[in-house]
Design a protein around this motif. Structure first.
Motif, PDB file in Angstrom:
ATOM      1  N   UNK A   1      35.048  40.714 -53.941  1.00 52.91           N
ATOM      2  CA  UNK A   1      35.412  40.430 -55.324  1.00 52.91           C
ATOM      3  C   UNK A   1      34.565  39.340 -55.976  1.00 52.91           C
ATOM      4  N   UNK A   2      33.933  38.483 -55.168  1.00 60.70           N
ATOM      5  CA  UNK A   2      33.101  37.418 -55.712  1.00 60.70           C
ATOM      6  C   UNK A   2      31.616  37.763 -55.632  1.00 60.70           C
ATOM      7  N   UNK A   3      31.185  38.250 -54.461  1.00 55.30           N
ATOM      8  CA  UNK A   3      29.752  38.490 -54.228  1.00 55.30           C
ATOM      9  C   UNK A   3      29.329  39.905 -54.601  1.00 55.30           C
TER      10      UNK A   3
ATOM     11  N   UNK B   1      27.460  36.584 -46.712  1.00 53.82           N
ATOM     12  CA  UNK B   1      26.004  36.398 -46.753  1.00 53.82           C
ATOM     13  C   UNK B   1      25.239  37.044 -45.603  1.00 53.82           C
ATOM     14  N   UNK B   2      25.921  37.608 -44.628  1.00 57.13           N
ATOM     15  CA  UNK B   2      25.223  38.240 -43.510  1.00 57.13           C
ATOM     16  C   UNK B   2      24.440  39.449 -44.030  1.00 57.13           C
ATOM     17  N   UNK B   3      23.136  39.516 -43.777  1.00 53.71           N
ATOM     18  CA  UNK B   3      22.332  40.633 -44.302  1.00 53.71           C
ATOM     19  C   UNK B   3      22.840  42.010 -43.886  1.00 53.71           C
ATOM     20  N   UNK B   4      23.396  42.141 -42.686  1.00 59.17           N
ATOM     21  CA  UNK B   4      23.865  43.475 -42.276  1.00 59.17           C
ATOM     22  C   UNK B   4      25.118  43.877 -43.040  1.00 59.17           C
ATOM     23  N   UNK B   5      25.932  42.906 -43.480  1.00 64.18           N
ATOM     24  CA  UNK B   5      27.077  43.234 -44.328  1.00 64.18           C
ATOM     25  C   UNK B   5      26.613  43.530 -45.752  1.00 64.18           C
ATOM     26  N   UNK B   6      25.685  42.743 -46.253  1.00 67.10           N
ATOM     27  CA  UNK B   6      25.165  42.963 -47.603  1.00 67.10           C
ATOM     28  C   UNK B   6      24.432  44.293 -47.722  1.00 67.10           C
TER      29      UNK B   6
ATOM     30  N   UNK C   1      22.323  29.406 -51.844  1.00 72.55           N
ATOM     31  CA  UNK C   1      21.224  30.110 -52.513  1.00 72.55           C
ATOM     32  C   UNK C   1      21.640  31.476 -53.050  1.00 72.55           C
ATOM     33  N   UNK C   2      22.491  32.192 -52.314  1.00 66.88           N
ATOM     34  CA  UNK C   2      22.898  33.523 -52.760  1.00 66.88           C
ATOM     35  C   UNK C   2      24.143  33.464 -53.626  1.00 66.88           C
ATOM     36  N   UNK C   3      25.257  32.988 -53.059  1.00 59.64           N
ATOM     37  CA  UNK C   3      26.537  33.050 -53.771  1.00 59.64           C
ATOM     38  C   UNK C   3      26.511  32.156 -55.009  1.00 59.64           C
ATOM     39  N   UNK C   4      26.108  30.897 -54.847  1.00 60.96           N
ATOM     40  CA  UNK C   4      26.036  30.013 -56.008  1.00 60.96           C
ATOM     41  C   UNK C   4      24.927  30.467 -56.956  1.00 60.96           C
ATOM     42  N   UNK C   5      23.853  30.985 -56.354  1.00 60.88           N
ATOM     43  CA  UNK C   5      22.735  31.449 -57.168  1.00 60.88           C
ATOM     44  C   UNK C   5      23.065  32.643 -58.038  1.00 60.88           C
TER      45      UNK C   5
ATOM     46  N   UNK D   1      30.184  42.510 -56.659  1.00 64.07           N
ATOM     47  CA  UNK D   1      29.883  43.064 -58.000  1.00 64.07           C
ATOM     48  C   UNK D   1      28.552  42.585 -58.573  1.00 64.07           C
ATOM     49  N   UNK D   2      28.302  41.265 -58.504  1.00 63.11           N
ATOM     50  CA  UNK D   2      27.050  40.750 -59.074  1.00 63.11           C
ATOM     51  C   UNK D   2      25.849  41.108 -58.198  1.00 63.11           C
ATOM     52  N   UNK D   3      26.055  41.071 -56.874  1.00 62.65           N
ATOM     53  CA  UNK D   3      24.955  41.429 -55.986  1.00 62.65           C
ATOM     54  C   UNK D   3      24.563  42.886 -56.185  1.00 62.65           C
ATOM     55  N   UNK D   4      25.540  43.758 -56.337  1.00 61.30           N
ATOM     56  CA  UNK D   4      25.304  45.186 -56.569  1.00 61.30           C
ATOM     57  C   UNK D   4      24.405  45.390 -57.788  1.00 61.30           C
TER      58      UNK D   4
END
Length: 476
Positions: free
Chosen positions: A94-96, A251-256, A408-412, A98-101
């Protein structure tokens, strides 16, 4: 001959599993035409399959073997870990997500390292991030190799070293051939089995122990702390291990990479409902297993908590001979599926992000596959003589990810004033702090987990350097 007679049922299950792998390999290979297909299935997968894959990739044998068994030492206070993990899963979706997508498509990125490189317009950050991913993923692979080798050892009665080599051969071959699509398809099947299996296992342990009241009374007589809020581990240490594990979902790349694979926003909405529910059900059932096992496992029957689950399913056969054998296969296959995900992430971080290459390069897939072999072999060799238990290894890996990529990712994703200098300083200082503090804690000079110190220092560095840096690199 006696070995075949004793293990014919397990071998039958194993042949069926290898057949499923072969089928998914063919499907993945048939759909792989470029590096985007190989690493993220061309961004074309549905919500249910991604939710199950996200769940299965995170849970794996590290949860079924390492985390379920850890309450053997810690007690029911280990449930705190479950609360942190579930909360982290909701934050991830719900936090990471939507915007990461949205941003991942805007940047046309395939990996976390190149996402950060494009977000901050910094090839140096991309390379440094890739090196951190390489180290953290390698450590995590060691833990998964240990869990999978223990499962196969109990499943087929093999010697541990031989079991590790067997897992290496199967996982490496499967990853080389199938890529991301075959990984996710296999994850989906295994995710359903693991969710169902966690509930069945919980119920079976309660029944075998004579009921919940009897189990709690038996455990209390052995060690009252195991069934009290006192526990056998300081609360700060439990929270440290829990946060280090939970933050990996953000933030784990395999989850992302699962978010990369979603085909549209409808699939995203489905996945963020299904995945957290599966995590919740599984951890409610798994985390007390180690504590309850004291009512079923004789004293001194196992060397450490990583052997609780193999003992219950193998020696004790709490699910009966048929279901215990089948569930051991589920654990083994889950480990293999988690390994192939990590291998893809680690190999791509080296092959395309440390040495930045064009995604249209015809040799890109070949180079990635070469690194799959190298990294898988190296991790397996280390796992032959692991330097710590599964929980400790995975927590250290998670601490690296948290310190380097939470700021770097979530706050970024939300803070536009983050700069390339701030991001680069965060990753470098964060990783050095985590490693240094781990060595200090390992030497016995402090009880504070490295995730606290590393993440706090990394956030401070990210914000401080960004505010002091005039060169704005954040994208609007």
């Amino acid at each position: 001959m006696n070995w075949l007679t004793e293990h014919w049922l397990q071998l039958l299950f194993l042949v069926g599993y290898l057949g499923m792998l072969a089928h998914h390999c063919r499907a993945g290979k048939k759909s792989t035409h470029n590096l985007g297909d190989y690493l993220i299935a061309g961004r074309g997968l549905g919500g249910w399959v991604i939710a199950l894959s996200f769940y299965a990739t995170f849970v794996s044998t590290n949860s079924f073997v390492g985390h379920a068994g850890k309450s053997w030492d810690v007690g029911l206070i280990w449930y705190i870990k479950g609360a942190v993990i579930v909360a982290s899963c909701y934050l991830a979706w719900y936090l990471v997500a939507p915007r990461f997508f949205t941003k991942a498509r805007e940047y046309n990125s395939l990996t976390l390292a190149d996402f950060l490189g494009r977000r901050y317009e910094s090839p140096a950050l991309r390379r440094v991030s890739a090196l951190v991913i390489f180290v953290a993923a390698g450590l995590y692979m060691v833990a998964v190799y240990k869990g999978s080798a223990l499962a196969l050892q109990q499943f087929l009665g093999l010697e541990y070293h031989l079991a590790a080599v067997a897992v290496f051969v199967v996982v490496t071959a499967y990853t080389l051939a199938g890529g991301f699509r075959s990984v996710v398809l296999t994850d989906a099947v295994q995710g359903l089995l693991m969710a169902f299996g966690s509930v069945v296992l919980f119920v079976a342990v309660i029944i075998q122990g004579g009921g919940l009241t009897v189990i709690v009374d038996t455990v209390r007589k052995q060690d009252p702390n195991l069934v009290s809020w006192e526990g056998n581990m300081p609360l700060a240490a439990i929270l440290g291990l829990s946060i280090a594990g939970g933050m990996k979902m953000l933030v784990d790349p395999r989850q992302l990479s699962r978010i990369y694979g979603l085909k549209d926003e409808g699939a995203l909405r489905t996945a963020r409902i299904v995945s957290p529910l599966l995590i919740l059900i599984t951890y409610v059932c798994l985390l007390p297993i180690g504590t309850f096992a004291h009512a079923l496992i004789p004293a001194n029957a196992i060397p450490d908590s990583d052997h609780v689950m193999p003992y219950l399913l193998g020696t004790a056969e709490v699910l009966g001979p048929v279901l215990s054998s089948f569930f051991l296969l589920v654990l083994l296959s889950a480990a293999m599926s988690s390994l192939d995900s990590i291998l893809l992430v680690a190999a791509s971080s080296v092959s395309r992000d440390v040495v930045i290459t064009d995604d249209q390069d015809q040799n890109a897939i070949r180079r990635t596959r070469l690194w799959v072999v190298v990294l898988s072999l190296a991790s397996m060799l280390v796992a032959l003589n692991p330097f710590a238990d599964i929980v400790q290894i995975t927590a250290f890996s998670g601490s690296l990810y948290a310190a380097c990529f939470l700021p770097t990712l979530v706050m970024g994703l939300y803070w536009k004033r983050g700069t390339r200098a701030g991001a680069l300083a965060c990753v470098v200082v964060g990783s050095i702090t985590v490693i240094g503090w781990y060595l200090v804690r390992y030497a016995g000079w402090t009880g504070w987990h490295e995730v606290y110190v590393g993440t706090s220092v990394a956030f401070a560095v990210y914000v401080g350097v960004s505010l002091l840096t005039s060169n704005r690199t954040s994208r609007k």
